[in-house]
Design an enzyme around this catalytic site. Sequence first.
Site, mmCIF file in Angstrom:
data_model
loop_
_atom_site.group_PDB
_atom_site.id
_atom_site.type_symbol
_atom_site.label_atom_id
_atom_site.label_comp_id
_atom_site.label_asym_id
_atom_site.label_seq_id
_atom_site.Cartn_x
_atom_site.Cartn_y
_atom_site.Cartn_z
ATOM 1 N N GLU A 1 0.028 -0.855 5.858
ATOM 2 C CA GLU A 1 1.123 -0.334 6.680
ATOM 3 C C GLU A 1 0.978 1.155 6.901
ATOM 4 O O GLU A 1 1.271 1.673 7.979
ATOM 5 C CB GLU A 1 2.482 -0.624 6.006
ATOM 6 C CG GLU A 1 3.680 -0.393 6.919
ATOM 7 C CD GLU A 1 4.179 1.057 6.941
ATOM 8 O OE1 GLU A 1 4.950 1.392 7.861
ATOM 9 O OE2 GLU A 1 3.815 1.853 6.065
ATOM 10 N N ASP B 1 0.860 -1.190 0.000
ATOM 11 C CA ASP B 1 0.000 0.000 0.000
ATOM 12 C C ASP B 1 0.894 1.237 0.000
ATOM 13 O O ASP B 1 2.072 1.164 0.357
ATOM 14 C CB ASP B 1 -0.921 0.011 1.237
ATOM 15 C CG ASP B 1 -0.161 -0.013 2.560
ATOM 16 O OD1 ASP B 1 0.753 -0.853 2.694
ATOM 17 O OD2 ASP B 1 -0.442 0.815 3.447
HETATM 18 ZN ZN ZN Z 1 6.758 1.941 4.443
#
Ligand code: ZN
Length: 469
Positions: free
Chosen positions: A149, A86
């Site tokens: 994340e 992501d």
């Molecule tokens: Zn990162």
Amino acid sequence: MWKEKVQQYEDQIINDLKGLLSIESVRDDSKASTETPVGPGPREALDYMYEIAQRDGFATYDVDHIAGRIEAGKGEDVLGILCHVDVVPAGEGWDSDPFEPVETDNAIIARGTLDDKGPTIAAYYAIKILEDMKVDWKKRIHIIIGTDEESDWKCTERYFQTEEMPALGFAPDAEFPVIHGEKGITTFDLVQHSIVDDKDEPDYELQSFTSGERYNMVPDHAEARVLVKENMTDVIQDFEYFLEQNQLQGESLVDSGILVLTVEGKAVHGMDPSIGVNAGLHLLKFLSSLNLDNNAQSFVAFSNRYLYDSNFGEKMGMKFHTDVMGDVTTNIGIINYDNEQGGRFGVNLRYPEGFDFDKAMERFKSEIDHDGFKIEIGKVQVPHYVDKNDPFVQTLVQTYRNQTNDMTEPYTIGGGTYARNLDKGVAFGAMFSDSEDLMHQKNEYITKKQLFNATSIYLEAIYALCVEE
Ligand SMILES: [Zn+2]
């Protein structure tokens, strides 16, 4: 020899990376479903990694479409390589389309080149090259891929609910050589709970106070609204003098009988508040010189007694230091007051291994009860630490040195990296000391040299850890 190996794969590395970069894998909760837990983009990027792995003959395992892994090797122990696909939103001001990668002679430009798609592809190719060499694996390898994340780490949370924790691992999501320790990161609020009866005639009534929006930033702006019954000009003069004495920028204006005071500070990351200027605490310092109403008075007095000019927990009785991980730091990131609800301070406290957070909170709680304040504890992440003399860390460092001749020692930080999701994990690259850090910024790019050198370091490190041992 490792660099020559990587050379044979340069075109493939770039092609696979460009494919991954073309996916706008930004979290989108408005399109979240069980099929796409953090939106369709992150899911598509995760599937893309499965596709290239399957094309190359690796097994993959999906965990609820929010995380998964690519598997290689054989043996008892698992080496985990923790990556994420992501990215943060592109933001404004790019010179090219952030999701249409631009390849120049020596770089690739797109959102995610550094964080973390470039390093993810580098780590993947390290495994692929070793597999093509038909090495005799002594460990299993899980390339664990997360899709959240950049927001809440829901990916790793879900993954480790059911999946095997690697015996050791690294996250290629920060810098070389190795980050082997990270402070505990906590947030809590100090909340004024007893609103007292007002004394008869205060000269000044604090109607509201606001400063800061995030726990982990030093607030660079503060505003107070004060009802002034007399001596308006004196207060304004005193304020001007206060700003000058403290070398601060600020303003005063009168808005239908209310005096509005603002102070400008300097915003920096909350992991090191001592290099910033906390606009809110300064403005409260000034307000403490006025004969305010009772509630406001105990609010500003609290700030002076426990928070003002105290970036290392000194005034809260929490000063603590270790040689390995440094000092406790305390950032007062959010400050609010209104004349009906009372006041609130939002604190971001970071602490080294060895500091007893629970005990410190207990003690402080009983101390501030007399001041009419209580503590509401928010998020607590404990310190993360792997001994830098651990053979695992030493192997990573040695590999880095073999290929760069840079003797920089492993270090610890006040921030948090993805590596803290692993029981025994460190951050390992993929930024070099000369890489321009444009993570989360416009025109993010990775040089081909950085991409290939990182691949080559991962290749040698994984060989040393999973084949030689
Ligand atoms: Zn990162």
